[in-house]
Design an enzyme around this catalytic site. Structure first.
Site, PDB file in Angstrom:
ATOM      1  N   ASN A   1       3.033   5.288 -11.621  1.00  0.00           N
ATOM      2  CA  ASN A   1       1.745   5.247 -12.305  1.00  0.00           C
ATOM      3  C   ASN A   1       0.555   5.168 -11.346  1.00  0.00           C
ATOM      4  O   ASN A   1      -0.530   5.657 -11.661  1.00  0.00           O
ATOM      5  CB  ASN A   1       1.742   4.039 -13.254  1.00  0.00           C
ATOM      6  CG  ASN A   1       0.359   3.705 -13.749  1.00  0.00           C
ATOM      7  OD1 ASN A   1      -0.171   4.362 -14.642  1.00  0.00           O
ATOM      8  ND2 ASN A   1      -0.275   2.683 -13.153  1.00  0.00           N
TER       9      ASN A   1
ATOM     10  N   ALA B   1      -4.771  18.801  -7.265  1.00  0.00           N
ATOM     11  CA  ALA B   1      -3.713  19.401  -6.434  1.00  0.00           C
ATOM     12  C   ALA B   1      -2.520  18.461  -6.301  1.00  0.00           C
ATOM     13  O   ALA B   1      -1.359  18.886  -6.435  1.00  0.00           O
ATOM     14  CB  ALA B   1      -4.271  19.734  -5.050  1.00  0.00           C
TER      15      ALA B   1
ATOM     16  N   LYS C   1      -1.645  15.939  -8.309  1.00  0.00           N
ATOM     17  CA  LYS C   1      -0.979  15.742  -9.608  1.00  0.00           C
ATOM     18  C   LYS C   1      -0.206  17.008 -10.020  1.00  0.00           C
ATOM     19  O   LYS C   1       0.824  16.914 -10.686  1.00  0.00           O
ATOM     20  CB  LYS C   1      -1.996  15.369 -10.691  1.00  0.00           C
ATOM     21  CG  LYS C   1      -2.511  13.933 -10.584  1.00  0.00           C
ATOM     22  CD  LYS C   1      -1.492  12.905 -11.066  1.00  0.00           C
ATOM     23  CE  LYS C   1      -2.079  11.512 -11.136  1.00  0.00           C
ATOM     24  NZ  LYS C   1      -1.104  10.494 -11.563  1.00  0.00           N
TER      25      LYS C   1
ATOM     26  N   ASP D   1       0.868  -1.179   0.000  1.00  0.00           N
ATOM     27  CA  ASP D   1       0.000   0.000   0.000  1.00  0.00           C
ATOM     28  C   ASP D   1       0.907   1.231   0.000  1.00  0.00           C
ATOM     29  O   ASP D   1       1.544   1.544   1.007  1.00  0.00           O
ATOM     30  CB  ASP D   1      -0.893  -0.019   1.250  1.00  0.00           C
ATOM     31  CG  ASP D   1      -1.838   1.173   1.275  1.00  0.00           C
ATOM     32  OD1 ASP D   1      -1.692   2.086   0.428  1.00  0.00           O
ATOM     33  OD2 ASP D   1      -2.726   1.201   2.138  1.00  0.00           O
TER      34      ASP D   1
ATOM     35  N   TYR E   1      -7.209  15.335  -6.498  1.00  0.00           N
ATOM     36  CA  TYR E   1      -6.441  14.731  -7.597  1.00  0.00           C
ATOM     37  C   TYR E   1      -5.656  15.823  -8.329  1.00  0.00           C
ATOM     38  O   TYR E   1      -4.457  15.699  -8.576  1.00  0.00           O
ATOM     39  CB  TYR E   1      -7.422  14.029  -8.525  1.00  0.00           C
ATOM     40  CG  TYR E   1      -6.825  13.306  -9.705  1.00  0.00           C
ATOM     41  CD1 TYR E   1      -6.125  12.116  -9.537  1.00  0.00           C
ATOM     42  CD2 TYR E   1      -6.998  13.792 -11.006  1.00  0.00           C
ATOM     43  CE1 TYR E   1      -5.605  11.431 -10.631  1.00  0.00           C
ATOM     44  CE2 TYR E   1      -6.490  13.118 -12.099  1.00  0.00           C
ATOM     45  CZ  TYR E   1      -5.797  11.937 -11.910  1.00  0.00           C
ATOM     46  OH  TYR E   1      -5.281  11.260 -12.999  1.00  0.00           O
TER      47      TYR E   1
HETATM   48  N1  LIG Z   1      -7.806   6.871 -16.825  1.00  0.00           N
HETATM   49  C1  LIG Z   1      -7.621   8.134 -17.201  1.00  0.00           C
HETATM   50  O1  LIG Z   1      -8.496   8.762 -17.851  1.00  0.00           O
HETATM   51  C2  LIG Z   1      -6.352   8.846 -16.853  1.00  0.00           C
HETATM   52  C3  LIG Z   1      -6.121  10.107 -17.426  1.00  0.00           C
HETATM   53  C4  LIG Z   1      -4.967  10.793 -17.088  1.00  0.00           C
HETATM   54  C5  LIG Z   1      -4.049  10.208 -16.236  1.00  0.00           C
HETATM   55  N2  LIG Z   1      -4.288   8.976 -15.712  1.00  0.00           N
HETATM   56  C6  LIG Z   1      -3.295   8.399 -14.787  1.00  0.00           C
HETATM   57  O2  LIG Z   1      -2.958   7.086 -15.211  1.00  0.00           O
HETATM   58  C7  LIG Z   1      -2.504   6.351 -14.086  1.00  0.00           C
HETATM   59  C8  LIG Z   1      -3.169   4.983 -14.052  1.00  0.00           C
HETATM   60  O3  LIG Z   1      -4.561   5.128 -13.831  1.00  0.00           O
HETATM   61  P1  LIG Z   1      -5.647   4.192 -14.529  1.00  0.00           P
HETATM   62  O4  LIG Z   1      -6.539   5.077 -15.280  1.00  0.00           O
HETATM   63  O5  LIG Z   1      -4.984   3.071 -15.215  1.00  0.00           O
HETATM   64  O6  LIG Z   1      -6.503   3.690 -13.271  1.00  0.00           O
HETATM   65  P2  LIG Z   1      -6.492   2.331 -12.427  1.00  0.00           P
HETATM   66  O7  LIG Z   1      -6.658   1.150 -13.294  1.00  0.00           O
HETATM   67  O8  LIG Z   1      -7.455   2.536 -11.312  1.00  0.00           O
HETATM   68  O9  LIG Z   1      -4.996   2.326 -11.863  1.00  0.00           O
HETATM   69  C9  LIG Z   1      -4.615   2.904 -10.658  1.00  0.00           C
HETATM   70  C10 LIG Z   1      -3.658   1.927 -10.007  1.00  0.00           C
HETATM   71  O10 LIG Z   1      -3.155   2.527  -8.811  1.00  0.00           O
HETATM   72  C11 LIG Z   1      -3.038   1.517  -7.849  1.00  0.00           C
HETATM   73  N3  LIG Z   1      -3.164   2.092  -6.510  1.00  0.00           N
HETATM   74  C12 LIG Z   1      -4.148   2.920  -6.065  1.00  0.00           C
HETATM   75  N4  LIG Z   1      -3.967   3.166  -4.770  1.00  0.00           N
HETATM   76  C13 LIG Z   1      -2.840   2.491  -4.387  1.00  0.00           C
HETATM   77  C14 LIG Z   1      -2.149   2.348  -3.173  1.00  0.00           C
HETATM   78  N5  LIG Z   1      -2.583   2.944  -2.042  1.00  0.00           N
HETATM   79  N6  LIG Z   1      -1.046   1.576  -3.136  1.00  0.00           N
HETATM   80  C15 LIG Z   1      -0.606   0.939  -4.255  1.00  0.00           C
HETATM   81  N7  LIG Z   1      -1.222   1.055  -5.444  1.00  0.00           N
HETATM   82  C16 LIG Z   1      -2.332   1.806  -5.502  1.00  0.00           C
HETATM   83  C17 LIG Z   1      -4.192   0.546  -8.121  1.00  0.00           C
HETATM   84  O11 LIG Z   1      -3.820  -0.768  -7.748  1.00  0.00           O
HETATM   85  P3  LIG Z   1      -4.441  -1.549  -6.485  1.00  0.00           P
HETATM   86  O12 LIG Z   1      -5.882  -1.170  -6.396  1.00  0.00           O
HETATM   87  O13 LIG Z   1      -4.145  -2.978  -6.755  1.00  0.00           O
HETATM   88  O14 LIG Z   1      -3.638  -1.060  -5.333  1.00  0.00           O
HETATM   89  C18 LIG Z   1      -4.345   0.614  -9.631  1.00  0.00           C
HETATM   90  O15 LIG Z   1      -3.687  -0.466 -10.264  1.00  0.00           O
HETATM   91  C19 LIG Z   1      -2.775   7.215 -12.857  1.00  0.00           C
HETATM   92  O16 LIG Z   1      -1.602   7.886 -12.479  1.00  0.00           O
HETATM   93  C20 LIG Z   1      -3.784   8.229 -13.371  1.00  0.00           C
HETATM   94  O17 LIG Z   1      -3.720   9.431 -12.648  1.00  0.00           O
HETATM   95  C21 LIG Z   1      -5.426   8.275 -15.998  1.00  0.00           C
END
Ligand SMILES: NC(=O)c1ccc[n+]([C@@H]2O[C@H](COP(=O)([O-])OP(=O)(O)OC[C@H]3O[C@@H](n4cnc5c(N)ncnc54)[C@H](OP(=O)(O)O)[C@@H]3O)[C@@H](O)[C@H]2O)c1
Length: 258
Positions: free
Chosen positions: A85, A150, A152, A58, A148
């Site tokens: 990520n 703030a 980021k 975590d 988010y």
């Molecule tokens: N989706 C979009 O539209 C979008 C747009 C711009 C930027 N992004 C960025 O892309 C990245 C990936 O996001 P995603 O869209 O692929 O969403 P996602 O599938 O929800 O990925 C987020 C990941 O973060 C992990 N995570 C969350 N809290 C955690 C914690 N306390 N400890 C360890 N791991 C943790 C989660 O894994 P577990 O739950 O297994 O811990 C999950 O695999 C993020 O940085 C996000 O800000 C996404």
């Protein structure tokens, strides 16, 4: 020596795609997240192309972060590439966010990348590259997604500062994905949202291609380019516009994940 990459949030969405894209390029993967089953799923996918180890941690917990860093350093030293990520996005009205949500947003999105970077970069053989997965929410303030936005924005400032501090030692690449299909954006359905979501694997592949091509930054030409540009050129009028469309923004960030 085999190339290695540590990817946080590697069990789902863009992180899973980043792990796959790196495995296809021969990297040994260190997959980090909280969910053992999802990480094992990513490890199985990666095994078609390369090798992987799973680290359940975590990232919001400083002790768990420390254990993770020590375990990685003890096994084979710092990874050659560090990919920040993982993210938490507790969106909705700010006053309805709990203390736990506030802490998690800053800990996962900002403190963890800072901590992992400083510890791994102090290792005898530090990483040669870092990828920071940011968001357009780091380029202009997003009401109703304030935590988010703030955290980021802080991460963006850290990454841009490190691009200078690490010059000549390690490459720092900033990635600004478009709106993408994932657990993070579940509930952001079209109607309230003006655009279609991109595919996470395609987005991840483009990020790794950009990094491998030596680019310092990758962003998409999507609808968020306009508010980003507007905010940079005229922050006053932009804030006025946000206030004028406050109700619409609140509707956009209404939680529809039920
Ligand atoms: N989706 C979009 O539209 C979008 C747009 C711009 C930027 N992004 C960025 O892309 C990245 C990936 O996001 P995603 O869209 O692929 O969403 P996602 O599938 O929800 O990925 C987020 C990941 O973060 C992990 N995570 C969350 N809290 C955690 C914690 N306390 N400890 C360890 N791991 C943790 C989660 O894994 P577990 O739950 O297994 O811990 C999950 O695999 C993020 O940085 C996000 O800000 C996404």
């Amino acid at each position: 020596m085999q190339k290695s990459a540590l990817v946080t949030g590697a069990g789902s969405g863009i992180g899973r795609g980043l792990a796959l894209a790196l495995a296809r390029r021969g990297y040994h993967l260190l997959l980090v997240g909280r969910d053992q089953t999802r990480l094992a799923g990513s490890a199985a996918e990666v095994s078609v192309f390369s090798t992987a180890e799973v680290f359940c941690a975590d990232l919001a917990d400083p002790l768990a972060r420390s254990r993770l860093i020590e375990a990685v350093l003890a096994r084979g030293g710092a990874p050659m590439l560090l990919v920040h990520n993982a993210a938490a996005m507790p969106y909705g009205d700010f006053i309805q966010r709990s203390s736990a949500e506030i802490e998690a947003a800053f800990a996962v999105n900002l403190l963890a990348p800072a901590d992992l970077t400083s510890r791994f970069c102090a290792a005898p053989v530090p990483p040669q590259g870092l990828i920071f997965v940011l968001s357009t929410a780091a380029r202009f303030p997003q009401p109703y997604n304030s935590l988010y936005s703030a955290s980021k924005s802080g991460l963006r400032a850290l990454a841009e500062a490190l691009q200078v501090e690490f010059a000549g030692r390690a490459r720092v690449c900033l990635a600004y994905p478009p709106l993408t299909e994932s657990a993070l954006t579940r509930g952001f359905e079209s109607g309230a949202w003006p655009v279609r979501k991109a595919d996470a694997l395609t987005v991840a592949e483009r990020i790794i291609s950009a990094y491998e091509a030596g680019r310092d930054e990758i962003s998409w030409f999507d609808w968020e380019v306009l508010p980003s540009l507007f905010y940079r050129l005229a922050p006053g009028p932009f804030r006025w516009l946000l206030k004028a469309y406050r109700q619409k923004l609140q509707d956009m960030f209404k939680d529809r994940r039920a």
